[in-house]
Design an enzyme around this catalytic site. Sequence first.
Site, PDB file in Angstrom:
ATOM      1  N   HIS A 258      14.964  36.347  57.019  1.00 52.36           N
ATOM      2  CA  HIS A 258      15.605  37.182  56.008  1.00 52.36           C
ATOM      3  C   HIS A 258      15.937  36.386  54.750  1.00 52.36           C
ATOM      4  CE1 HIS A 258      18.940  39.101  53.819  1.00 52.36           C
ATOM      5  NE2 HIS A 258      18.384  40.227  54.202  1.00 52.36           N
ATOM      6  N   CYS A 259      16.341  35.151  54.903  1.00 52.88           N
ATOM      7  CA  CYS A 259      16.932  34.417  53.784  1.00 52.88           C
ATOM      8  C   CYS A 259      15.951  34.023  52.682  1.00 52.88           C
ATOM      9  CB  CYS A 259      17.655  33.174  54.309  1.00 52.88           C
ATOM     10  SG  CYS A 259      19.097  33.557  55.328  1.00 52.88           S
ATOM     11  N   ILE A 260      14.978  33.176  53.008  1.00 48.35           N
ATOM     12  CA  ILE A 260      14.129  32.600  51.975  1.00 48.35           C
ATOM     13  C   ILE A 260      13.231  33.632  51.287  1.00 48.35           C
ATOM     14  CG2 ILE A 260      12.433  30.811  51.444  1.00 48.35           C
ATOM     15  CD1 ILE A 260      15.182  29.781  52.201  1.00 48.35           C
ATOM     16  N   ILE A 262      13.741  36.774  50.922  1.00 46.90           N
ATOM     17  CA  ILE A 262      14.485  37.921  50.401  1.00 46.90           C
ATOM     18  C   ILE A 262      15.565  37.523  49.394  1.00 46.90           C
ATOM     19  CG2 ILE A 262      15.877  39.933  51.004  1.00 46.90           C
ATOM     20  CD1 ILE A 262      13.097  40.096  52.185  1.00 46.90           C
ATOM     21  N   ASP A 263      16.459  36.635  49.804  1.00 48.38           N
ATOM     22  CA  ASP A 263      17.689  36.384  49.044  1.00 48.38           C
ATOM     23  C   ASP A 263      17.479  35.955  47.589  1.00 48.38           C
ATOM     24  OD1 ASP A 263      18.790  37.062  51.418  1.00 48.38           O
ATOM     25  OD2 ASP A 263      19.683  35.108  51.851  1.00 48.38           O
TER      26      ASP A 263
END
Length: 418
Positions: A258-260, A262-263
């Site tokens: 999710h992090c890299i 998306i964020d």
Amino acid sequence: MTNVVIIGQGYVGLPLAQGAVQAGISVTGFDLNKNTVEKLNKGLSHIDDLRDADIAEMLSAGYVASNDPTVIKNADVVVICVPTPLGEAGVPDLGAVVSATKTIAAHYSVGTLVVLESTTYPGTTDDLIRPILEVEGRLLDRDFYLAFSPERIDPGNQTYGLKNTPKVVGGISAKSTELAAEFYSKFVDTVVTAKGAREAETAKLLENTYRHINIALMNEMARFCHELDIDLWNVIEAAKTKPFGFQAFYPGPGVGGHCIPIDPNYLSFQVRRSLGYPFKFVELAEEVNNSMPAYVVERVQGMLNEARKSINGSSVLLLGVTYKPNIADQRESPATPIAQLLLSKGAEISFHDPKVDTWQVAGKTLKTEPDLHAAIQSADVVVLLQNHSEYDADALSQKASLFFDTRGVTTTSAATRL
């Protein structure tokens, strides 16, 4: 603050519920997914980091899962831990956050602390959440308190968990910050108070944008180092011997989770929307990282050409289709676009993953190869996409006709490294 409702019982909300329960707090895990609620109340875990035994312990300590929104009426604290994906054209999709907040607004009691943990762009807590909670004349610091505290859950991390990872909190008001810090201090060793919610929101995005950009740097270096016949993996090992001023990042087949992926887009979106110009570093990193699946397929095709084989009709075995090693999570895994590109070129693909039984690719359901060694020996080329601990990459490469290592873990001449 003894009654807590955590909205969203996924990879963020469930460990948070566990931490609070272990601190003696009464916790209700609220989730709209009836199947999730039923499983949790039966003591069954659906995430990698918690075992069934962990859920059983939580239940015995008073934890309960529910899809009844009226449980919010008795809550001193309500924490929002719902997904914040990207929608069409890469635009942030805060639908789940808005829905959760509206549910809270319809049920919360005077004095409730509401905390948003879902990653989002700066200003969301104040500009989006606060107005929804201020319905019918209710006011911040009188009827409710509001803060943002970015989740820092790292699935599969055996060293850092909820308790020993510092927790950042930033309130819309000083009192909100104080109450949020007091709440998290009950089960997190170190709580760091930010200046406000916007700073806390941006801190989360900075953490992942930093990684996103540095991974992109390594991915771009992987391309030209290959062309220049330079072993980038050896370069990184040499550079990281410097005890200051350098942190090692590594190339790979693409970024997942999710992090890299998306964020950083949330931050880029807000910069463009509010200021009218692009966040160039993020957009360039996105371009580089998103191009890696195609580059991996290009390298595989080149290896086959050197062996006088066409990619069309060749059998390609993919090892590891999750986005991280040693977990079953497949969110945004680069294995999917790699498989789709291979199929579009006529390759016959199969996969093996000790964490995944079935895999959905291009409308097809594939089953993991039951005999890893037989699958390796029969494949025209084997591609290591995720280095699970079950894999002895060097030994596996010795059995393969062609072995492409996208994680740089092999040490033998039998393998070709990214």
